[in-house]
Design a protein around this motif. Structure first.
Motif, PDB file in Angstrom:
ATOM      1  N   ARG A 122     -35.509  44.291 -14.007  1.00 55.73           N
ATOM      2  CA  ARG A 122     -34.114  44.137 -13.566  1.00 55.73           C
ATOM      3  C   ARG A 122     -33.475  45.508 -13.332  1.00 55.73           C
ATOM      4  N   SER A 126     -32.287  46.520  -9.667  1.00 59.98           N
ATOM      5  CA  SER A 126     -30.832  46.654  -9.573  1.00 59.98           C
ATOM      6  C   SER A 126     -30.425  48.078  -9.212  1.00 59.98           C
ATOM      7  N   ALA A 130     -28.236  49.070  -6.097  1.00 56.53           N
ATOM      8  CA  ALA A 130     -26.882  49.554  -6.383  1.00 56.53           C
ATOM      9  C   ALA A 130     -26.624  50.946  -5.817  1.00 56.53           C
ATOM     10  N   VAL A 158     -27.760  42.054  -7.540  1.00 59.11           N
ATOM     11  CA  VAL A 158     -27.497  42.833  -8.750  1.00 59.11           C
ATOM     12  C   VAL A 158     -26.569  42.062  -9.678  1.00 59.11           C
ATOM     13  N   TRP A 161     -28.543  38.223 -10.393  1.00 59.84           N
ATOM     14  CA  TRP A 161     -29.834  38.277 -11.090  1.00 59.84           C
ATOM     15  C   TRP A 161     -29.898  39.432 -12.094  1.00 59.84           C
ATOM     16  N   GLY A 162     -29.473  40.619 -11.673  1.00 58.02           N
ATOM     17  CA  GLY A 162     -29.554  41.779 -12.567  1.00 58.02           C
ATOM     18  C   GLY A 162     -28.711  41.609 -13.813  1.00 58.02           C
ATOM     19  N   SER A 233     -21.843  46.664  -9.316  1.00 59.34           N
ATOM     20  CA  SER A 233     -23.255  47.075  -9.303  1.00 59.34           C
ATOM     21  C   SER A 233     -23.529  48.172 -10.320  1.00 59.34           C
ATOM     22  N   THR A 236     -23.534  47.051 -14.009  1.00 60.60           N
ATOM     23  CA  THR A 236     -24.761  46.305 -14.318  1.00 60.60           C
ATOM     24  C   THR A 236     -25.936  47.249 -14.567  1.00 60.60           C
ATOM     25  N   VAL A 237     -26.118  48.246 -13.697  1.00 60.42           N
ATOM     26  CA  VAL A 237     -27.248  49.170 -13.832  1.00 60.42           C
ATOM     27  C   VAL A 237     -27.125  49.998 -15.100  1.00 60.42           C
TER      28      VAL A 237
END
Length: 774
Positions: A122, A126, A130, A158, A161-162, A233, A236-237
């Motif tokens: 992930r 991602s 991103a 992202v 799913w991420g 994005s 999340t990362v």
């Protein structure tokens, strides 16, 4: 119903607050005492009147999964030989069978870590998606026609799913009326994405040629023309990166037990009906006669019935000197025979052996160890609900003030977005990465963020002797020619160098560690020995330069060879009182002198003790070695408090005793016998040239053998903790300062993005200060 002790494997926990929730749920059951460890994902439960099914149901009611450990793979001991025969008949490879864990011990080898692999997948995917979203959103030159729709396509996987682990955890927490960092991350990411989607479809943000505005202060009406995709994005990362680092640290929690159990012998030679046969260690029974040759491990605890040998017991006792055993001596499984052949009658096998018991001690110590709850989770317990209330207040406030639904929604969403913890996702991982990177350059390995907080409060450091304060290698401490032993007479010309040379010549044929130390201390060119003969447990004899020479125990020379050793006895007693092994040497029936062999204190240990004291730590020497050797080492390095002759269980008890006195204890050690104590200590320091079990049980690993690095490790850990706390403070401070602007509707997306970017840059720059750590 009788009391039940059970261990549950807990699934679905995402933070320390999850472990607390499971623990509270279990402890609400009548007659239940439970401890849940987030790091090992296990719950140790003692219940009276509650069976395992009710415990599992209680955990599931809290929103998590619980399973009982799989039953042991090995067959019952009484049936082992027949099972072995059936396995052979069915084509099962006995070598494979021998690699199974001993009976009664759960298989410590974990299933493939799908969770960590999925997190990494992930994170990589991602991050790749991103990066262009962030570049297009923040660099106007890259904003081509309809770029915003490309950003939407890239950001959607992202966000959906991420960030799925955060959404799932937030949903579980919501069902049980709780809010954690997962809640804030999920709501913030979905709000940023949802508003961007609204602005693209229903607002003006989707028009061709749209560019992001750079005005610092926006207007409430401008919200429908701005998008937040880069925020959704990036958050999340960053959070995925932090979770992956944490997952890797947690994954090592089972390595200590796996390393410990791997030390056991895999198979053994057994005498049955007068025939020697090789069988898996799991097939051994009480009463079996096990044949052990030099260089082999003893496969079970037992009693020697035939033969004599030196046995290296440092694995269990910490003794640096091999123990001489003969018929009637008790021996411990997994110890190494370094002398002659032994026949051992097995008295304890499988889960009853000393090694298996040490494994249980280690597992109990790890499970019972209080893991420090991460600061971010503690603060979020207050921060998350407050932010969500403020977002609702902003939304309702604008509606009550007569503003449009769009304006009210913009203010509420902006409040959530600015509170979304972008810098918070970097606060711990960046400091930890820089700190561990600098630590690796200095020979220090930090296991993870959970070990740092205790370093500030540690006030006592318990040190193992062998391999930590000392080298763990035998060397000649003192050479005493007979003329130097209180006036005793000796042949003219016998100097210390001559005495060593004569002893080394006759000892060269022996593989005993004491003999090897004497040979190393002698000159390279040794006289030739003839007629060499070893007397296991007593000494050696041979002809050197035409003279009959014997070397060994003083009592053996006196009783067996009728040599007058009276003048040497007082000096030998003094040396032995200091923990040395004394070898007496005689030629042609005349005593030539004594050679004292002992473990060697490291030349850096005394300086290390000074540095540890300067950090406010009180050193304590804790060893399985004899009191004389322990006292000698303690005097050499300046330690006042000594506890000697301590078993592995005793070491664990000593750590807990110090903790009950109110001390915050660090433990430094390198042996398997230190593993449980390392796991139970508030801060475990494992010497990197020690055993895998000790290294895996420690919180900090010292690469190499220099104890001074332990002081450096504590300083580095304290510095890293300070950086992490500073990062967390500013990560929250930036968000909190901008929340009022968001609630007033004066915050546009680029200001939110700039604030997050600035806080992230600050966090990274602050963490990089650790690169200058000395």
């Amino acid at each position: 119903m009788s009391a039940l002790d059970v261990e549950l494997e807990i699934g679905g926990m995402t933070c320390a607050s999850c472990a607390n929730r499971v623990e509270r749920k279990l402890n609400k059951l009548p007659g239940v005492e439970a401890t849940v460890n987030y790091a090992t994902e296990k719950a140790r439960v003692r219940s009276d009147g509650v069976d395992a099914r009710e415990l599992v149901a209680a955990v599931k009611a809290a929103g998590y999964t619980a399973t009982l450990p799989a039953p042991p793979a090995a067959a019952p001991l009484a049936a082992a030989p027949r099972e072995s025969a059936r396995s052979s008949a069915s084509g099962v490879d006995p070598a494979r069978a021998s690699s199974r864990p001993s009976e009664g011990a759960a298989d410590p080898t974990p299933a493939p870590d799908r969770g960590s692999r999925m997190l990494l997948r992930r994170l990589v995917v991602s991050g790749a998606l991103a990066l262009p979203v962030a570049l297009m959103s923040m660099v106007p030159a890259l904003q081509f026609t309809s770029w915003q729709w490309v950003a939407l396509v890239l950001a959607t996987p992202v966000v959906v799913w991420g960030a799925w682990p955060f959404h799932r955890a937030a949903a579980v927490n919501a069902r049980h009326g709780a809010a954690t960092m997962d809640t804030l991350i999920s709501v913030g990411v979905l709000a940023a994405y949802g508003w961007s989607l609204y602005a693209l479809v229903f607002g003006s943000a989707g028009e061709p040629g749209m560019h992001m505005s750079f005005s610092l202060i926006g207007t409430p009406e401008g919200g429908s023309g701005e998008i937040y995709l880069e925020v959704a994005s990036a958050v999340t990362v960053f959070i995925l990166a932090g979770r992956y680092i944490e997952s890797r640290a947690k994954r090592s929690s089972a390595e200590a037990l796996r390393a410990l159990l791997s030390l056991a012998a895999k198979d053994a030679s057994v005498l049955r009906d007068g025939v020697e046969q090789r069988v898996p260690a799991s097939a051994l029974r009480v009463g079996d006669l096990i044949v052990v040759r030099p260089g082999e491990k003893i496969a079970a605890d037992g009693v020697v019935v035939e033969g004599a040998s030196a046995v290296d017991t440092s694995l269990v006792t910490g003794e640096s000197v091999p123990v001489e055993v003969s018929a009637g001596s008790r021996v411990i499984g997994a110890t190494l025979v370094v002398g002659g052949r032994l026949v051992v009658e097995a008295t304890r096998v499988g889960a009853d052996t000393e090694l298996a018991r040490m494994g249980r001690l280690l597992e109990e110590a790890q499970t019972g160890k209080a893991q420090v709850q991460r600061l971010a989770d503690r603060v979020s317990g207050v921060f998350v609900p407050v932010v969500m209330v403020l977002a609702v207040v902003a939304f309702a406030g604008w509606l009550l003030a007569g503003a449009s639904l769009e304006v009210a929604f913009t203010a509420g969403v902006a409040t959530l977005i600015i509170a979304c913890p972008c810098a918070l996702g970097l606060a711990t991982p960046t400091a930890l990465l820089v700190g561990t990177g600098r630590g690796s350059q200095l020979g220090i390995l930090l296991r993870g963020p959970q070990v740092l907080e205790q370093t500030r409060r540690v006030d006592t450091i318990v040190l193992d002797k062998t391999g930590t304060v000392t080298t763990g290698e035998m060397s000649v401490r003192e050479v005493v020619p007979a003329t130097g032993a209180r006036g005793a007479s000796a042949p003219a010309g016998v100097s210390a160098a001559d005495l060593i040379a004569i002893a080394a010549a006759v000892e060269e044929g022996s593989e005993h560690p004491v003999a090897r130390a004497i040979v190393r201390a002698a000159a390279t060119d040794l006289p030739r020995v003839e007629g060499f003969e070893a007397h296991t447990g007593f000494g050696v004899q041979g002809v050197v330069g035409g003279r009959a020479v014997v070397a060994g125990r003083l009592s053996w020379l006196a009783e067996e060879w009728r040599i007058d050793t009276g003048a040497l006895a007082p000096h030998a007693a003094e040396l032995e009182a200091d923990g040395a092994t004394v070898v007496a040497v005689a030629a042609e029936g005349v005593a030539l002198g004594l050679i004292a062999v002992a473990d060697t204190v490291k030349i850096t240990s005394a300086r290390a003790i000074e540095e540890l004291r300067a950090l406010g730590l009180t050193p304590v020497l804790l060893t399985g070695d004899n009191p004389g050797a322990a006292a000698f080492a303690a005097r050499a390095v300046g330690i006042d408090e000594v506890r000697a002759g301590v078993t592995p269980a005793g070491k664990l008890d000593a750590i807990r005793s110090l903790q009950r006195e109110g001390r915050v204890v660090s433990m430094a050690g390198d042996g398997v016998n230190d593993a449980a104590a390392l796991a139970a200590a508030d801060l475990g320091l494992a010497m990197g040239d020690g055993t895998d079990a000790a290294i895996a049980a420690g919180d900090i690993t010292i690469v190499g053998s220099d104890l001074r690095t332990a002081a450096t490790a504590i300083r580095l850990a304290r510095a890293t903790l300070g950086i992490i706390k500073g990062n967390l403070f500013w990560a929250f401070a930036y968000n909190a300062a901008a929340i009022p602007l968001a609630m007033l509707g004066l915050l546009n997306p680029l200001l939110a993005g700039a604030a997050m970017a600035f806080s992230s840059v600050f966090v990274v720059t602050n963490s990089l200060r650790l690169r200058r750590f000395r």
